[in-house]
Design an enzyme around this catalytic site. Structure first.
Site, PDB file in Angstrom:
ATOM      1  N   LYS A  66      26.862 -62.856  82.034  1.00 47.42           N
ATOM      2  CA  LYS A  66      27.435 -63.973  81.273  1.00 47.42           C
ATOM      3  C   LYS A  66      28.956 -64.056  81.334  1.00 47.42           C
ATOM      4  CE  LYS A  66      23.873 -64.582  77.765  1.00 47.42           C
ATOM      5  NZ  LYS A  66      23.611 -64.770  76.347  1.00 47.42           N
ATOM      6  N   ASP A 102      24.508 -70.668  73.426  1.00 45.47           N
ATOM      7  CA  ASP A 102      24.093 -69.655  72.442  1.00 45.47           C
ATOM      8  C   ASP A 102      24.686 -69.959  71.067  1.00 45.47           C
ATOM      9  OD1 ASP A 102      22.585 -68.046  74.168  1.00 45.47           O
ATOM     10  OD2 ASP A 102      24.364 -66.940  74.827  1.00 45.47           O
ATOM     11  N   ALA A 130      26.519 -60.652  71.979  1.00 44.88           N
ATOM     12  CA  ALA A 130      25.753 -61.560  71.113  1.00 44.88           C
ATOM     13  C   ALA A 130      26.581 -61.921  69.884  1.00 44.88           C
ATOM     14  CB  ALA A 130      24.434 -60.915  70.696  1.00 44.88           C
TER      15      ALA A 130
HETATM   16  P1  ATR Z   1      25.185 -57.309  73.485  1.00 40.90           P
HETATM   17  O1  ATR Z   1      26.094 -57.816  74.556  1.00 40.90           O
HETATM   18  O2  ATR Z   1      23.735 -57.601  73.718  1.00 40.90           O
HETATM   19  O3  ATR Z   1      25.603 -57.705  72.110  1.00 40.90           O
HETATM   20  P2  ATR Z   1      26.423 -54.692  73.488  1.00 40.90           P
HETATM   21  O4  ATR Z   1      27.693 -55.302  73.952  1.00 40.90           O
HETATM   22  O5  ATR Z   1      25.963 -53.454  74.119  1.00 40.90           O
HETATM   23  O6  ATR Z   1      25.219 -55.719  73.600  1.00 40.90           O
HETATM   24  O7  ATR Z   1      26.547 -54.488  71.903  1.00 40.90           O
HETATM   25  C1  ATR Z   1      25.584 -53.815  71.219  1.00 40.90           C
HETATM   26  C2  ATR Z   1      25.960 -53.804  69.744  1.00 40.90           C
HETATM   27  O8  ATR Z   1      24.942 -53.088  69.065  1.00 40.90           O
HETATM   28  C3  ATR Z   1      27.266 -53.081  69.442  1.00 40.90           C
HETATM   29  O9  ATR Z   1      27.870 -53.691  68.320  1.00 40.90           O
HETATM   30  C4  ATR Z   1      26.784 -51.681  69.103  1.00 40.90           C
HETATM   31  O10 ATR Z   1      27.642 -50.921  68.279  1.00 40.90           O
HETATM   32  P3  ATR Z   1      28.843 -50.040  68.915  1.00 40.90           P
HETATM   33  O11 ATR Z   1      29.925 -51.024  69.238  1.00 40.90           O
HETATM   34  O12 ATR Z   1      29.204 -49.089  67.856  1.00 40.90           O
HETATM   35  O13 ATR Z   1      28.268 -49.374  70.129  1.00 40.90           O
HETATM   36  C5  ATR Z   1      25.524 -52.002  68.360  1.00 40.90           C
HETATM   37  N1  ATR Z   1      24.602 -50.870  68.319  1.00 40.90           N
HETATM   38  C6  ATR Z   1      23.851 -50.391  69.334  1.00 40.90           C
HETATM   39  N2  ATR Z   1      23.100 -49.342  68.919  1.00 40.90           N
HETATM   40  C7  ATR Z   1      23.412 -49.155  67.605  1.00 40.90           C
HETATM   41  C8  ATR Z   1      22.962 -48.245  66.605  1.00 40.90           C
HETATM   42  N3  ATR Z   1      22.036 -47.306  66.869  1.00 40.90           N
HETATM   43  N4  ATR Z   1      23.477 -48.358  65.363  1.00 40.90           N
HETATM   44  C9  ATR Z   1      24.390 -49.309  65.068  1.00 40.90           C
HETATM   45  N5  ATR Z   1      24.861 -50.201  65.976  1.00 40.90           N
HETATM   46  C10 ATR Z   1      24.368 -50.128  67.220  1.00 40.90           C
END
Ligand code: ATR
Length: 268
Positions: A66, A102, A130
């Protein structure tokens, strides 16, 4: 002649766009085929050349393409520019353009359930891709947004881009917000929530989960148990897809057909 559309992502096998968009093309009797294009980031330039040469009529774009697709396009919308991500590619004459559906797709999913007063307060959990589209959509409506993230630095960076307020996830309490959004991947194919169950105490607003597999995530189940109105994630998927279809074809999308195609593939 059959027109080719498709979704470009990596991996792409799990995407529900093909079922939803093919059902829409078929319902309107349009001679179109919606394909899956599994494109690794390093193959994107070659793929976009193919789109141009073969006259592929439109693309849905998903992870991890994206953001990195932007330099390959001729023009991108203001919305896509501000979010920094494109989820829809279409032709305007000989110009290959990028849009982001989105953000409006999210807003259409939640807006009807929100209170009508002007000072709505929203909490967005997560600070990834997201979250960017969701925070952008909320700020466009003049809504105050607090971003809660496990990693506070990422929340701060997002908050700075969109004039939000950044907090660590440990400080999250739902009470006091009108809308709480899960924009993390937590809950996807699991019974986990990014929010502890007691953190819903006193919440009677709207909860939305961008995760839609399963539909009734732990996040939404806990919110509902405390009295929230819940909105499942496929509503955003549907609404962003409806807008994509209308951009590609210039026709009104058959929303009910698309919804039905989605619900046949989703699990409660
Ligand atoms: P996307 O582009 O789909 O939003 P991403 O950029 O990998 O995916 O973002 C994932 C989000 O989920 C992030 O905000 C991440 O938190 P961190 O910035 O601290 O990594 C959050 N996330 C993923 N696993 C998590 C968990 N177990 N607990 C809390 N937040 C989580």
């Amino acid at each position: 002649m059959t027109q080719i559309y498709g979704i470009a992502a990596h991996p792409v096998a799990h995407s529900l766009s093909p079922q939803m968009q093919q059902a829409a093309f078929d319902a309107l009797g349009l001679p179109a085929r919606f394909e899956r294009f599994d494109i690794a980031p390093e193959e994107l330039g070659t793929f976009i050349n193919r789109v141009r040469q073969e006259g592929i009529c439109g693309l849905a774009v998903s992870l991890p393409l994206k953001e990195i697709i932007i330099p390959f396009l001729d023009e991108i919308s203001e919305t896509a520019k501000k979010i920094g991500a494109v989820n829809t590619v279409y032709w305007k004459g000989s110009c290959l353009c990028g849009e982001n559906t989105d953000a409006p797709g999210f807003w259409e999913a939640v807006s009807y359930s929100l209170p009508k007063y002007s000072h709505i307060k929203a909490a967005v959990i997560g600070a990834g891709g997201a979250s960017r589209a969701i925070v952008f959509a909320l700020k466009e409506q003049g809504i105050a947004v607090s971003i809660f993230n496990r990693t506070i630095e990422k929340a701060k960076a997002l908050a700075a881009d969109f004039d939000g307020n950044a907090q660590t996830l440990d400080d999250f309490q739902a009470s006091g917000f009108d809308l709480v959004v899960n924009a993390t991947s937590v809950g996807l194919k699991s019974d986990l929530s990014p929010v502890l169950e007691p953190d819903w105490e006193g919440f009677a607003g709207v909860a939305f989960d961008a995760v839609f597999d399963p539909l009734q995530t732990r996040f939404l189940q806990d919110a509902r148990a405390h009295g929230a109105t819940i909105i499942t994630g496929e509503t955003m998927l549907l609404n962003q897809g409806i807008r994509q279809f209308e951009i590609w074809t210039g026709k009104n999308a058959p929303a009910e057909v698309m919804q039905e195609a989605l619900s046949q593939t989703l699990t409660l």
